[in-house]
Design an enzyme around this catalytic site. Structure first.
Site, mmCIF file in Angstrom:
data_model
loop_
_atom_site.group_PDB
_atom_site.id
_atom_site.type_symbol
_atom_site.label_atom_id
_atom_site.label_comp_id
_atom_site.label_asym_id
_atom_site.label_seq_id
_atom_site.Cartn_x
_atom_site.Cartn_y
_atom_site.Cartn_z
ATOM 1 N N ASP A 171 1.026 -1.074 0.036
ATOM 2 C CA ASP A 171 -0.028 -0.043 0.056
ATOM 3 C C ASP A 171 0.818 1.188 0.251
ATOM 4 O OD1 ASP A 171 -2.152 1.679 0.102
ATOM 5 O OD2 ASP A 171 -2.949 0.973 1.983
ATOM 6 N N VAL A 172 1.217 1.661 -1.293
ATOM 7 C CA VAL A 172 2.197 2.966 -1.388
ATOM 8 C C VAL A 172 1.821 3.853 -1.993
ATOM 9 C CG1 VAL A 172 4.052 1.204 -1.276
ATOM 10 C CG2 VAL A 172 3.205 1.743 -3.374
ATOM 11 N N LYS A 173 0.512 3.731 -2.702
ATOM 12 C CA LYS A 173 -0.518 4.934 -3.313
ATOM 13 C C LYS A 173 0.589 5.905 -4.302
ATOM 14 C CE LYS A 173 -4.012 5.142 0.151
ATOM 15 N NZ LYS A 173 -3.582 3.829 1.025
ATOM 16 N N ARG A 174 1.390 5.227 -4.930
ATOM 17 C CA ARG A 174 2.411 6.069 -5.810
ATOM 18 C C ARG A 174 1.675 6.605 -7.112
ATOM 19 N NH1 ARG A 174 4.989 6.195 -1.453
ATOM 20 N NH2 ARG A 174 7.037 5.009 -1.260
#
Length: 309
Positions: A103-106
């Site tokens: 879960d890095v939301k890049r």
């Protein structure tokens, strides 16, 4: 990898993702005391406590679940030592044959997205050698910059047979400030959902695309609409448990075959021992409380899915 996720869900009968989002306030005192005793009240000591906490929860739940979702911010707050534990956690989950959703939301301009994609999903070239840095199986992606911010992730996914989950309708209360805004009479999240379906057509697995979507369980009617817009996309569903959603809110996110979605629960599982429902386990047996929380979540979802179709 999308086939592996679907098969593990079918085998476990548990479309459940455990969010490994540790906070120091979740970690029992005996673990903190031991870590601080060894490394001091330092960033290294905090990271060691997070690692011991994660490992115990993984050991207690890996046989029940198909996937985990570590949230990188919970590790980044401890700097380099935290990122080492993020990587170590991913490696350990892979040893347990779990699918890892980072879960890095890049999401950024093309060249920056390409670097994020290489670091989290692909390989980085160092002279004559290629290295996988974090090596997640899926990551979350923010589509706000448009196609040129998403395409580099899709390109790496094709090379590595990995996947992404694109933010479409998030579970937080203020998500509607932007995501519900009407464009030509339709909310923005519907337009994003259509783009996810379009991008997904170019990277299909056997039944589902490698390009999935994040849609919060806290908006079940929206989930019903988006399920129709994205029939071939797996949906990662946050918002269950601590954020208020229950099994009754989930049915619309799944297809009639009971697949097509995986439901995340973070503190509702990893900090279950703090809940009144599981207080009999106590802090010493926090991992056993987490296991029971997974069992209870599985039962709750099974009840909801019995009405699908």
């Amino acid at each position: 990898m999308i086939q592996k996720l679907a098969e593990k869900i079918k085998k476990s009968h548990a479309p459940i993702c455990v969010g490994l989002d540790p906070m120091l306030s979740y970690i029992p005192e005996h673990i903190l005391k031991k870590a601080y005793g060894e490394f001091g009240e330092t960033l290294e000591g905090a990271a060691e406590a997070v690692w011991q906490y994660n490992k115990a929860i993984i050991d207690a739940t890996y046989d029940l679940i198909p996937a985990v979702k570590p949230q990188v911010a919970m590790y980044e707050q401890f700097g380099i030592e935290g990122l080492k534990v993020f990587q170590r956690t991913i490696e350990y989950c892979h040893e347990k044959d779990l699918v890892v959703i980072g879960d890095v939301k890049r999401g950024d301009i093309g060249s920056t997205s390409a670097a994020y994609a290489a670091g989290h999903l692909g390989k980085v070239q160092v002279g004559s050698q290629a290295y996988s840095a974090f090596d997640e199986d899926f990551i979350t992606v923010n589509p706000y910059l448009g196609t040129d911010g998403v395409k580099p992730f899709i390109d790496v996914c094709k090379e590595e047979k990995k996947g992404i989950f694109i933010l479409v309708k998030t579970s937080n209360p203020s998500s509607g400030e932007f995501q519900d805004r009407l464009i030509d009479g339709r909310p923005l999240y519907e337009w994003v959902g259509e783009m996810v379906a379009k991008w997904g057509e170019a990277h299909m697995g056997d039944s589902y695309s490698y390009i999935g979507a994040v849609v919060g369980a806290t908006y079940p009617e929206t989930g019903k609409i988006l399920r129709k817009i994205m029939p071939k996309s797996f949906i990662l569903v946050p918002g269950y448990g601590a954020q208020g959603a229950t099994g009754a809110d989930l049915a619309h996110f799944f297809q009639e075959d009971g697949l097509g979605a995986i439901v995340n629960s973070s503190r509702g599982i990893i900090a279950a021992y703090k809940q009144e429902k599981y207080q009999q386990f106590g802090s010493k047996n926090f991992a056993d409380a987490s296991r029971q929380a997974v069992v209870d979540m599985k039962t709750d979802i099974e009840g909801a899915l019995s009405h699908v179709g």
